[in-house]
Design a protein around this motif. Structure first.
Motif, PDB file in Angstrom:
ATOM      1  N   ARG A 102       1.921  16.877 -32.585  1.00 28.42           N
ATOM      2  CA  ARG A 102       1.569  15.522 -32.158  1.00 28.42           C
ATOM      3  C   ARG A 102       0.239  15.150 -32.792  1.00 28.42           C
ATOM      4  NH1 ARG A 102       4.649  13.386 -28.052  1.00 28.42           N
ATOM      5  NH2 ARG A 102       5.940  14.880 -26.902  1.00 28.42           N
ATOM      6  N   ILE A 103       0.075  13.873 -33.068  1.00 31.48           N
ATOM      7  CA  ILE A 103      -1.178  13.390 -33.631  1.00 31.48           C
ATOM      8  C   ILE A 103      -2.155  13.113 -32.493  1.00 31.48           C
ATOM      9  CG2 ILE A 103      -2.296  11.606 -35.010  1.00 31.48           C
ATOM     10  CD1 ILE A 103       0.398  11.108 -36.368  1.00 31.48           C
ATOM     11  N   LEU A 104      -3.267  13.824 -32.484  1.00 34.03           N
ATOM     12  CA  LEU A 104      -4.288  13.616 -31.456  1.00 34.03           C
ATOM     13  C   LEU A 104      -5.259  12.517 -31.854  1.00 34.03           C
ATOM     14  CD1 LEU A 104      -5.255  17.247 -30.346  1.00 34.03           C
ATOM     15  CD2 LEU A 104      -3.733  15.633 -29.192  1.00 34.03           C
ATOM     16  N   GLU A 105      -5.723  12.560 -33.104  1.00 36.79           N
ATOM     17  CA  GLU A 105      -6.730  11.598 -33.548  1.00 36.79           C
ATOM     18  C   GLU A 105      -6.502  11.188 -34.998  1.00 36.79           C
ATOM     19  OE1 GLU A 105     -10.766  12.799 -32.935  1.00 36.79           O
ATOM     20  OE2 GLU A 105     -10.390  13.588 -30.927  1.00 36.79           O
ATOM     21  N   ILE A 106      -6.834   9.920 -35.271  1.00 40.92           N
ATOM     22  CA  ILE A 106      -6.886   9.411 -36.639  1.00 40.92           C
ATOM     23  C   ILE A 106      -8.243   8.744 -36.813  1.00 40.92           C
ATOM     24  CG2 ILE A 106      -5.905   7.826 -38.338  1.00 40.92           C
ATOM     25  CD1 ILE A 106      -3.241   8.035 -36.880  1.00 40.92           C
ATOM     26  N   ASP A 107      -9.095   9.338 -37.608  1.00 42.28           N
ATOM     27  CA  ASP A 107     -10.449   8.818 -37.824  1.00 42.28           C
ATOM     28  C   ASP A 107     -11.179   8.555 -36.510  1.00 42.28           C
ATOM     29  OD1 ASP A 107     -10.315   8.882 -40.624  1.00 42.28           O
ATOM     30  OD2 ASP A 107      -9.311   6.944 -40.696  1.00 42.28           O
ATOM     31  N   GLY A 108     -11.036   9.498 -35.594  1.00 44.58           N
ATOM     32  CA  GLY A 108     -11.735   9.408 -34.319  1.00 44.58           C
ATOM     33  C   GLY A 108     -11.007   8.618 -33.257  1.00 44.58           C
ATOM     34  N   LEU A 109      -9.977   7.864 -33.636  1.00 39.63           N
ATOM     35  CA  LEU A 109      -9.189   7.115 -32.652  1.00 39.63           C
ATOM     36  C   LEU A 109      -8.269   8.079 -31.916  1.00 39.63           C
ATOM     37  CD1 LEU A 109      -8.304   4.351 -31.462  1.00 39.63           C
ATOM     38  CD2 LEU A 109      -6.570   4.263 -33.289  1.00 39.63           C
ATOM     39  N   LYS A 110      -8.443   8.182 -30.609  1.00 37.67           N
ATOM     40  CA  LYS A 110      -7.686   9.144 -29.806  1.00 37.67           C
ATOM     41  C   LYS A 110      -6.312   8.563 -29.479  1.00 37.67           C
ATOM     42  CE  LYS A 110     -11.928  11.098 -27.874  1.00 37.67           C
ATOM     43  NZ  LYS A 110     -11.891  12.271 -28.756  1.00 37.67           N
ATOM     44  N   ILE A 111      -5.313   9.045 -30.170  1.00 41.33           N
ATOM     45  CA  ILE A 111      -3.976   8.469 -30.088  1.00 41.33           C
ATOM     46  C   ILE A 111      -3.321   8.720 -28.730  1.00 41.33           C
ATOM     47  CG2 ILE A 111      -1.676   8.419 -31.106  1.00 41.33           C
ATOM     48  CD1 ILE A 111      -3.919   7.283 -32.885  1.00 41.33           C
ATOM     49  N   GLN A 112      -3.218   9.968 -28.339  1.00 36.89           N
ATOM     50  CA  GLN A 112      -2.518  10.292 -27.090  1.00 36.89           C
ATOM     51  C   GLN A 112      -3.250   9.737 -25.870  1.00 36.89           C
ATOM     52  OE1 GLN A 112       0.466  11.565 -27.402  1.00 36.89           O
ATOM     53  NE2 GLN A 112       0.229  11.948 -29.598  1.00 36.89           N
ATOM     54  N   GLU A 113      -4.570   9.832 -25.866  1.00 34.86           N
ATOM     55  CA  GLU A 113      -5.345   9.306 -24.746  1.00 34.86           C
ATOM     56  C   GLU A 113      -5.228   7.789 -24.673  1.00 34.86           C
ATOM     57  OE1 GLU A 113      -9.383  10.615 -24.656  1.00 34.86           O
ATOM     58  OE2 GLU A 113      -8.858  12.738 -24.920  1.00 34.86           O
ATOM     59  N   GLY A 114      -5.246   7.137 -25.837  1.00 33.15           N
ATOM     60  CA  GLY A 114      -5.134   5.689 -25.865  1.00 33.15           C
ATOM     61  C   GLY A 114      -3.798   5.208 -25.339  1.00 33.15           C
ATOM     62  N   ILE A 115      -2.729   5.894 -25.721  1.00 35.35           N
ATOM     63  CA  ILE A 115      -1.390   5.530 -25.237  1.00 35.35           C
ATOM     64  C   ILE A 115      -1.298   5.736 -23.732  1.00 35.35           C
ATOM     65  CG2 ILE A 115       1.046   6.173 -25.312  1.00 35.35           C
ATOM     66  CD1 ILE A 115       0.639   6.784 -28.294  1.00 35.35           C
ATOM     67  N   ALA A 116      -1.835   6.857 -23.254  1.00 38.65           N
ATOM     68  CA  ALA A 116      -1.783   7.159 -21.819  1.00 38.65           C
ATOM     69  C   ALA A 116      -2.557   6.139 -20.989  1.00 38.65           C
ATOM     70  CB  ALA A 116      -2.330   8.563 -21.566  1.00 38.65           C
ATOM     71  N   SER A 117      -3.639   5.606 -21.537  1.00 33.48           N
ATOM     72  CA  SER A 117      -4.475   4.650 -20.799  1.00 33.48           C
ATOM     73  C   SER A 117      -4.018   3.213 -20.975  1.00 33.48           C
ATOM     74  CB  SER A 117      -5.930   4.781 -21.247  1.00 33.48           C
ATOM     75  OG  SER A 117      -6.079   4.387 -22.601  1.00 33.48           O
ATOM     76  N   GLY A 118      -3.000   3.002 -21.837  1.00 31.06           N
ATOM     77  CA  GLY A 118      -2.497   1.657 -22.050  1.00 31.06           C
ATOM     78  C   GLY A 118      -3.283   0.849 -23.063  1.00 31.06           C
ATOM     79  N   ASP A 119      -4.056   1.525 -23.901  1.00 27.58           N
ATOM     80  CA  ASP A 119      -4.838   0.849 -24.930  1.00 27.58           C
ATOM     81  C   ASP A 119      -3.885   0.208 -25.949  1.00 27.58           C
ATOM     82  OD1 ASP A 119      -6.488   0.021 -26.966  1.00 27.58           O
ATOM     83  OD2 ASP A 119      -7.643   1.883 -27.072  1.00 27.58           O
ATOM     84  N   LYS A 120      -3.856  -1.133 -26.006  1.00 29.57           N
ATOM     85  CA  LYS A 120      -2.917  -1.836 -26.865  1.00 29.57           C
ATOM     86  C   LYS A 120      -3.285  -1.757 -28.346  1.00 29.57           C
ATOM     87  CE  LYS A 120      -1.350  -5.055 -23.303  1.00 29.57           C
ATOM     88  NZ  LYS A 120      -1.173  -6.478 -22.928  1.00 29.57           N
ATOM     89  N   SER A 121      -4.483  -1.275 -28.646  1.00 33.77           N
ATOM     90  CA  SER A 121      -4.880  -1.141 -30.042  1.00 33.77           C
ATOM     91  C   SER A 121      -4.280   0.104 -30.686  1.00 33.77           C
ATOM     92  CB  SER A 121      -6.409  -1.096 -30.167  1.00 33.77           C
ATOM     93  OG  SER A 121      -6.927   0.102 -29.584  1.00 33.77           O
ATOM     94  N   VAL A 122      -3.675   0.957 -29.864  1.00 30.02           N
ATOM     95  CA  VAL A 122      -3.066   2.195 -30.368  1.00 30.02           C
ATOM     96  C   VAL A 122      -1.557   2.005 -30.486  1.00 30.02           C
ATOM     97  CG1 VAL A 122      -2.699   4.651 -29.956  1.00 30.02           C
ATOM     98  CG2 VAL A 122      -4.866   3.596 -29.312  1.00 30.02           C
TER      99      VAL A 122
END
Length: 201
Positions: free
Chosen positions: A36-56
């Motif tokens: 699984r991809i955890l981060e791309i250039d510091g952007l936390k992918i899994q955490e962002g999806i879990a928190s509902g971050d629409k930018s991810v």
């Protein structure tokens, strides 16, 4: 495609690779590691999806098949950067996936494999001929980083009709866990469906 293999071989275990290659050296095999991809250039992918971050991009939250090897395939070419798969901590990313994921040359990726992080820098962007019928991966890593992780293998071969029948019997007897996919049967089914659709329309 003229390059479509006559058969795919799926779910090969690591312990079976060497003996399978010895008995059938014409089979080309690839390691497959789930990640699984955890981060791309510091952007936390899994955490962002879990928190509902629409930018991810939510599509980036799924598992991906990652392979590792030291050389390019004949169906690949470098679109940008340099092929450095023998160097630890480097990745090569397929060009269309890179665009969708916001990955660029020099991007830093962090993957998770069974809970263990693997980090690296994108040193090349690859073009892949997806119409060839040959396997392709979005992400290719260095053997140094991935070879100690659990992997399954799959492969392909160009067999004639008699060889396919013989190989299927061999696999059923010696390696019942391995599955084979006869592309001739798939092509025939696709042709039958097409003929039905043409009749309907």
């Amino acid at each position: 495609s003229d390059t479509l293999p006559s058969i795919y071989i799926v779910d090969i275990q690591p312990s079976q690779v060497s003996t399978l290659n010895s008995s059938h050296p014409e089979i080309v095999v690839f390691p497959n590691v789930r990640s699984r991809i955890l981060e791309i250039d510091g952007l936390k992918i899994q955490e962002g999806i879990a928190s509902g971050d629409k930018s991810v991009n939510r599509r980036l939250g799924r598992e991906y098949n990652v392979t590792f090897r030291s050389q390019l395939l004949e169906t690949e070419s470098i679109d940008a950067g340099e092929w450095t798969a023998n160097q630890k901590g480097t990745f090569s990313v397929e060009v269309d996936f890179a665009k969708r994921a916001g990955i660029e040359l020099g991007s830093k990726l962090k993957l998770s494999i069974q809970g263990f992080p693997v980090e690296g820098v994108v040193t090349s962007i690859r073009e892949t001929d997806k119409r060839s019928g040959l396997p392709f991966f979005f992400i290719v890593g260095s053997p140094t980083d991935f070879e100690n992780f659990p992997a399954t293998y799959f492969g392909y071969a160009y067999f004639d009709d008699a060889s396919i029948k013989k190989f299927k019997k061999f696999v059923a007897k010696e390696y019942p866990n391995i599955s084979t996919i006869d592309t001739r049967e798939i092509s025939l089914l696709a042709d039958q469906i097409l003929q039905v659709l043409l009749l309907i329309t």
